[in-house]
Design a protein around this motif. Structure first.
Motif, PDB file in Angstrom:
ATOM      1  N   TRP A 152       0.827  -1.211   0.000  1.00  0.00           N
ATOM      2  CA  TRP A 152       0.000   0.000   0.000  1.00  0.00           C
ATOM      3  C   TRP A 152       0.860   1.259   0.000  1.00  0.00           C
ATOM      4  CZ3 TRP A 152      -4.665   0.406  -1.599  1.00  0.00           C
ATOM      5  CH2 TRP A 152      -5.514  -0.692  -1.531  1.00  0.00           C
ATOM      6  N   GLU A 153       2.009   1.206   0.668  1.00  0.00           N
ATOM      7  CA  GLU A 153       2.889   2.369   0.698  1.00  0.00           C
ATOM      8  C   GLU A 153       3.369   2.723  -0.707  1.00  0.00           C
ATOM      9  OE1 GLU A 153       3.773  -0.493   2.566  1.00  0.00           O
ATOM     10  OE2 GLU A 153       2.820   0.175   4.409  1.00  0.00           O
ATOM     11  N   GLU A 154       3.682   1.706  -1.503  1.00  0.00           N
ATOM     12  CA  GLU A 154       4.138   1.948  -2.871  1.00  0.00           C
ATOM     13  C   GLU A 154       3.029   2.564  -3.716  1.00  0.00           C
ATOM     14  OE1 GLU A 154       5.275  -2.015  -3.874  1.00  0.00           O
ATOM     15  OE2 GLU A 154       7.372  -1.673  -3.343  1.00  0.00           O
ATOM     16  N   ILE A 155       1.825   2.039  -3.562  1.00  0.00           N
ATOM     17  CA  ILE A 155       0.702   2.570  -4.330  1.00  0.00           C
ATOM     18  C   ILE A 155       0.454   4.027  -3.953  1.00  0.00           C
ATOM     19  CG2 ILE A 155      -1.795   2.379  -4.709  1.00  0.00           C
ATOM     20  CD1 ILE A 155      -1.414  -0.669  -4.486  1.00  0.00           C
ATOM     21  N   LEU A 156       0.562   4.357  -2.672  1.00  0.00           N
ATOM     22  CA  LEU A 156       0.391   5.752  -2.248  1.00  0.00           C
ATOM     23  C   LEU A 156       1.489   6.655  -2.812  1.00  0.00           C
ATOM     24  CD1 LEU A 156      -0.757   5.304   1.458  1.00  0.00           C
ATOM     25  CD2 LEU A 156      -2.140   6.028  -0.501  1.00  0.00           C
ATOM     26  N   ILE A 157       2.704   6.135  -2.895  1.00  0.00           N
ATOM     27  CA  ILE A 157       3.795   6.917  -3.486  1.00  0.00           C
ATOM     28  C   ILE A 157       3.510   7.173  -4.961  1.00  0.00           C
ATOM     29  CG2 ILE A 157       6.231   6.828  -4.191  1.00  0.00           C
ATOM     30  CD1 ILE A 157       6.741   5.396  -1.479  1.00  0.00           C
ATOM     31  N   TYR A 158       3.058   6.157  -5.700  1.00  0.00           N
ATOM     32  CA  TYR A 158       2.735   6.344  -7.123  1.00  0.00           C
ATOM     33  C   TYR A 158       1.588   7.336  -7.284  1.00  0.00           C
ATOM     34  CZ  TYR A 158       5.521   2.092  -7.627  1.00  0.00           C
ATOM     35  OH  TYR A 158       6.516   1.164  -7.583  1.00  0.00           O
ATOM     36  N   PHE A 159       0.601   7.253  -6.400  1.00  0.00           N
ATOM     37  CA  PHE A 159      -0.513   8.190  -6.448  1.00  0.00           C
ATOM     38  C   PHE A 159      -0.030   9.613  -6.174  1.00  0.00           C
ATOM     39  CE2 PHE A 159      -4.188  10.358  -4.482  1.00  0.00           C
ATOM     40  CZ  PHE A 159      -5.059  10.287  -5.556  1.00  0.00           C
ATOM     41  N   PHE A 160       0.864   9.770  -5.208  1.00  0.00           N
ATOM     42  CA  PHE A 160       1.414  11.088  -4.890  1.00  0.00           C
ATOM     43  C   PHE A 160       2.195  11.650  -6.081  1.00  0.00           C
ATOM     44  CE2 PHE A 160       4.833  13.744  -3.103  1.00  0.00           C
ATOM     45  CZ  PHE A 160       4.049  14.752  -2.547  1.00  0.00           C
ATOM     46  N   ILE A 161       2.986  10.813  -6.734  1.00  0.00           N
ATOM     47  CA  ILE A 161       3.736  11.258  -7.910  1.00  0.00           C
ATOM     48  C   ILE A 161       2.776  11.662  -9.024  1.00  0.00           C
ATOM     49  CG2 ILE A 161       5.311  10.503  -9.748  1.00  0.00           C
ATOM     50  CD1 ILE A 161       6.694   8.778  -7.556  1.00  0.00           C
ATOM     51  N   THR A 162       1.692  10.901  -9.180  1.00  0.00           N
ATOM     52  CA  THR A 162       0.672  11.257 -10.162  1.00  0.00           C
ATOM     53  C   THR A 162       0.074  12.620  -9.836  1.00  0.00           C
ATOM     54  OG1 THR A 162       0.149   8.932 -10.573  1.00  0.00           O
ATOM     55  CG2 THR A 162      -1.515  10.530 -11.205  1.00  0.00           C
ATOM     56  N   LEU A 163      -0.215  12.867  -8.557  1.00  0.00           N
ATOM     57  CA  LEU A 163      -0.761  14.167  -8.156  1.00  0.00           C
ATOM     58  C   LEU A 163       0.235  15.296  -8.402  1.00  0.00           C
ATOM     59  CD1 LEU A 163      -2.686  13.384  -4.854  1.00  0.00           C
ATOM     60  CD2 LEU A 163      -3.617  13.846  -7.126  1.00  0.00           C
ATOM     61  N   LEU A 164       1.519  15.038  -8.157  1.00  0.00           N
ATOM     62  CA  LEU A 164       2.527  16.057  -8.450  1.00  0.00           C
ATOM     63  C   LEU A 164       2.508  16.410  -9.940  1.00  0.00           C
ATOM     64  CD1 LEU A 164       5.641  14.982  -6.346  1.00  0.00           C
ATOM     65  CD2 LEU A 164       4.186  16.984  -6.007  1.00  0.00           C
ATOM     66  N   GLY A 165       2.410  15.400 -10.786  1.00  0.00           N
ATOM     67  CA  GLY A 165       2.317  15.644 -12.225  1.00  0.00           C
ATOM     68  C   GLY A 165       1.072  16.431 -12.587  1.00  0.00           C
ATOM     69  N   THR A 166      -0.023  16.146 -11.901  1.00  0.00           N
ATOM     70  CA  THR A 166      -1.281  16.862 -12.133  1.00  0.00           C
ATOM     71  C   THR A 166      -1.127  18.346 -11.823  1.00  0.00           C
ATOM     72  OG1 THR A 166      -2.586  14.940 -11.547  1.00  0.00           O
ATOM     73  CG2 THR A 166      -3.699  17.052 -11.438  1.00  0.00           C
ATOM     74  N   PHE A 167      -0.628  18.633 -10.622  1.00  0.00           N
ATOM     75  CA  PHE A 167      -0.487  20.031 -10.224  1.00  0.00           C
ATOM     76  C   PHE A 167       0.557  20.749 -11.073  1.00  0.00           C
ATOM     77  CE2 PHE A 167      -2.410  18.460  -6.208  1.00  0.00           C
ATOM     78  CZ  PHE A 167      -3.519  19.293  -6.215  1.00  0.00           C
ATOM     79  N   ALA A 168       1.642  20.067 -11.406  1.00  0.00           N
ATOM     80  CA  ALA A 168       2.664  20.682 -12.254  1.00  0.00           C
ATOM     81  C   ALA A 168       2.079  21.065 -13.606  1.00  0.00           C
ATOM     82  CB  ALA A 168       3.844  19.727 -12.435  1.00  0.00           C
ATOM     83  N   ASN A 169       1.323  20.140 -14.200  1.00  0.00           N
ATOM     84  CA  ASN A 169       0.706  20.420 -15.497  1.00  0.00           C
ATOM     85  C   ASN A 169      -0.335  21.527 -15.393  1.00  0.00           C
ATOM     86  OD1 ASN A 169      -1.732  19.750 -17.489  1.00  0.00           O
ATOM     87  ND2 ASN A 169       0.199  19.146 -18.452  1.00  0.00           N
ATOM     88  N   TYR A 170      -1.156  21.488 -14.363  1.00  0.00           N
ATOM     89  CA  TYR A 170      -2.224  22.479 -14.216  1.00  0.00           C
ATOM     90  C   TYR A 170      -1.650  23.880 -14.006  1.00  0.00           C
ATOM     91  CZ  TYR A 170      -6.568  24.687 -12.846  1.00  0.00           C
ATOM     92  OH  TYR A 170      -7.655  25.516 -12.803  1.00  0.00           O
ATOM     93  N   PHE A 171      -0.665  23.997 -13.129  1.00  0.00           N
ATOM     94  CA  PHE A 171      -0.091  25.320 -12.869  1.00  0.00           C
ATOM     95  C   PHE A 171       0.767  25.800 -14.034  1.00  0.00           C
ATOM     96  CE2 PHE A 171      -1.021  24.047  -8.414  1.00  0.00           C
ATOM     97  CZ  PHE A 171      -2.028  24.984  -8.220  1.00  0.00           C
ATOM     98  N   TYR A 172       1.327  24.879 -14.802  1.00  0.00           N
ATOM     99  CA  TYR A 172       2.019  25.264 -16.036  1.00  0.00           C
ATOM    100  C   TYR A 172       1.014  25.903 -16.998  1.00  0.00           C
ATOM    101  CZ  TYR A 172       4.404  24.857 -20.511  1.00  0.00           C
ATOM    102  OH  TYR A 172       4.950  25.133 -21.742  1.00  0.00           O
TER     103      TYR A 172
END
Length: 100
Positions: free
Chosen positions: A6-26
């Motif tokens: 579960w920790e790995e899945i949460l890390i992948y989800f967090f990285i996905t969210l970082l990509g989301t915010f990076a793209n949105y704010f770009y």
């Protein structure tokens, strides 16, 4: 098949969210106006794209380190990645071969 914690899945989800915010704010820095509805839709699209990426990487037994990068990149690309996967699957169904 790769076993995930579960920790790995949460890390992948967090990285996905970082990509989301990076793209949105770009996009905001390029002139898109901020909207809660738009941000919410980006979050749903990124969750879907990140989940597809995780499933595809699992199928191809990709190394865990690369899965995180793939999740972030897939979100940066957003719906373009999902559309490309859809086009390839439709092409394969029609012709029996994926387009190159």
């Amino acid at each position: 098949m790769t076993d995930f914690k579960w920790e790995e899945i949460l890390i992948y989800f967090f990285i996905t969210l970082l990509g989301t915010f990076a793209n949105y704010f770009y996009r905001i820095s390029k002139g898109l106006s901020f909207s809660i509805l738009s941000l919410t839709s980006h979050l749903f699209i990124s969750s879907f794209g990140g989940t597809l990426t995780l499933l595809i990487c699992t199928y191809f037994q990709v190394d865990h380190g690369l899965i995180g990068a793939a999740c972030g990149i897939s979100r940066w690309s957003g719906s373009k990645m999902i559309e490309e996967l859809e086009n390839r699957m439709i092409e394969k169904i029609k012709n029996g071969q994926p387009k190159q």
